[in-house]
Motif scaffolding. Structure first.
Motif, PDB file in Angstrom:
ATOM      1  N   GLU A  53       0.827  -1.199   0.000  1.00  0.00           N
ATOM      2  CA  GLU A  53       0.000   0.000   0.000  1.00  0.00           C
ATOM      3  C   GLU A  53       0.866   1.257   0.000  1.00  0.00           C
ATOM      4  N   PRO A  54       0.570   2.238  -0.856  1.00  0.00           N
ATOM      5  CA  PRO A  54       1.334   3.484  -0.844  1.00  0.00           C
ATOM      6  C   PRO A  54       1.303   4.116   0.549  1.00  0.00           C
ATOM      7  N   GLN A  55       2.462   4.606   0.979  1.00  0.00           N
ATOM      8  CA  GLN A  55       2.559   5.132   2.341  1.00  0.00           C
ATOM      9  C   GLN A  55       1.594   6.281   2.582  1.00  0.00           C
ATOM     10  N   GLY A  56       1.411   7.145   1.573  1.00  0.00           N
ATOM     11  CA  GLY A  56       0.511   8.271   1.766  1.00  0.00           C
ATOM     12  C   GLY A  56      -0.908   7.819   2.035  1.00  0.00           C
ATOM     13  N   LEU A  57      -1.385   6.853   1.255  1.00  0.00           N
ATOM     14  CA  LEU A  57      -2.746   6.357   1.432  1.00  0.00           C
ATOM     15  C   LEU A  57      -2.887   5.657   2.773  1.00  0.00           C
ATOM     16  N   GLU A  58      -1.917   4.857   3.141  1.00  0.00           N
ATOM     17  CA  GLU A  58      -1.956   4.150   4.419  1.00  0.00           C
ATOM     18  C   GLU A  58      -2.036   5.138   5.576  1.00  0.00           C
ATOM     19  N   SER A  59      -1.239   6.198   5.507  1.00  0.00           N
ATOM     20  CA  SER A  59      -1.232   7.206   6.565  1.00  0.00           C
ATOM     21  C   SER A  59      -2.567   7.932   6.649  1.00  0.00           C
ATOM     22  N   ILE A  60      -3.114   8.322   5.505  1.00  0.00           N
ATOM     23  CA  ILE A  60      -4.380   9.051   5.504  1.00  0.00           C
ATOM     24  C   ILE A  60      -5.509   8.164   6.010  1.00  0.00           C
ATOM     25  N   ARG A  61      -5.529   6.907   5.620  1.00  0.00           N
ATOM     26  CA  ARG A  61      -6.566   6.011   6.127  1.00  0.00           C
ATOM     27  C   ARG A  61      -6.485   5.884   7.646  1.00  0.00           C
ATOM     28  N   ALA A  62      -5.265   5.790   8.181  1.00  0.00           N
ATOM     29  CA  ALA A  62      -5.102   5.686   9.633  1.00  0.00           C
ATOM     30  C   ALA A  62      -5.550   6.977  10.324  1.00  0.00           C
ATOM     31  N   ARG A  63      -5.167   8.107   9.765  1.00  0.00           N
ATOM     32  CA  ARG A  63      -5.560   9.400  10.363  1.00  0.00           C
ATOM     33  C   ARG A  63      -7.068   9.619  10.282  1.00  0.00           C
ATOM     34  N   LEU A  64      -7.664   9.214   9.175  1.00  0.00           N
ATOM     35  CA  LEU A  64      -9.108   9.373   9.029  1.00  0.00           C
ATOM     36  C   LEU A  64      -9.840   8.499  10.045  1.00  0.00           C
ATOM     37  N   GLY A  65      -9.380   7.276  10.212  1.00  0.00           N
ATOM     38  CA  GLY A  65      -9.984   6.396  11.207  1.00  0.00           C
ATOM     39  C   GLY A  65      -9.868   6.960  12.613  1.00  0.00           C
ATOM     40  N   ALA A  66      -8.701   7.520  12.925  1.00  0.00           N
ATOM     41  CA  ALA A  66      -8.506   8.123  14.244  1.00  0.00           C
ATOM     42  C   ALA A  66      -9.417   9.332  14.427  1.00  0.00           C
ATOM     43  N   ALA A  67      -9.558  10.137  13.383  1.00  0.00           N
ATOM     44  CA  ALA A  67     -10.433  11.311  13.469  1.00  0.00           C
ATOM     45  C   ALA A  67     -11.887  10.901  13.677  1.00  0.00           C
ATOM     46  N   GLU A  68     -12.321   9.843  13.006  1.00  0.00           N
ATOM     47  CA  GLU A  68     -13.682   9.337  13.211  1.00  0.00           C
ATOM     48  C   GLU A  68     -13.878   8.904  14.666  1.00  0.00           C
TER      49      GLU A  68
END
Length: 227
Positions: free
Chosen positions: A2-17
């Motif tokens: 998985e591209p690092q940028g996408l992986e990071s954004i998915r993790a941050r989005l989940g945390a924000a939720e």
């Protein structure tokens, strides 16, 4: 991988939720692929991302007509300004249009929906910062535009805004949310790479993230005016 940028954004989005008390997956991530090289887009597609945001109809046609044959389940959202003369191509290509901002465009979209028997989901763009160079209806015009679009039978799902660069985006997100609430609209397309976590706290249902997923954009080639 998985591209690092996408992986990071998915993790941050989940945390924000989680931090906002939102259900996991309740916020839709639009990967903004405008002007990105095809190899970067393919890498994000291979990582499983299927919902993308594009700014221009013509660029999106050239990119996604072949990619959709290769990758199943791609969903495209138009997030850039839409010229009325590009509306037919837009409704044939996109599953959602986030930049409906004037009466003439709503009338054109209604006519096309009647011809086709279907319409993309629509978000009305509000110029919360009252910036003369930016698309979007003024906040005091939004209620009337929502009412007219509904009267024409269009599927208005929500509102969209792009806060002024360099300003605190939260007041703009709250203004948009207030307009949506009084019009009974569930969708809020707001938040980009630098502020999507704040947008999630303020109720965003769709966030538009480009550079934080793909890396810095390459320079755009000269293009025709509009979408």
């Amino acid at each position: 991988m998985e591209p690092q940028g996408l992986e990071s954004i998915r993790a941050r989005l989940g945390a924000a939720e989680r931090e906002a008390g939102r259900a996991p997956g309740s916020v839709t991530l639009l990967a903004v692929s405008k002007v990105q090289p095809e190899d970067r887009v393919r890498a994000v597609l291979r990582a499983g991302q299927r919902i993308f945001g594009e700014n221009r109809v013509q660029e999106a046609q050239g990119r996604w007509t072949p990619l959709r044959e290769e990758f199943e389940g791609v969903e495209l959202h138009l997030i850039g300004p839409l010229q009325t003369n590009k509306a037919r191509a837009a409704v044939e290509l996109f599953q959602a249009i986030h930049s409906v901002d004037r009466l003439r465009l709503t009338e054109t979209l209604a006519r096309l929906a009647q011809e086709r028997g279907a319409s993309p989901d629509l978000f009305l763009q509000v110029n919360t910062g009252r910036e003369p160079q930016k698309a979007g209806c003024l906040p005091e015009e939004a209620d009337a535009l929502v009412a007219r679009a509904r009267a024409l039978g269009l599927p208005v799902r929500g509102l969209m805004c792009i806060p002024p660069e360099g300003e605190d985006p939260v007041p703009h997100f709250r203004l948009l949310r207030g307009i949506a609430e009084r019009n009974g609209l569930p969708g809020l397309s707001m938040g980009m790479s630098g502020d999507f976590e704040a947008a999630v706290r303020e109720g965003a249902t769709h966030v538009r993230v480009g550079s934080a997923i793909f890396g810095d954009r390459v320079s755009a080639p000269p293009a025709a005016t509009g979408a």
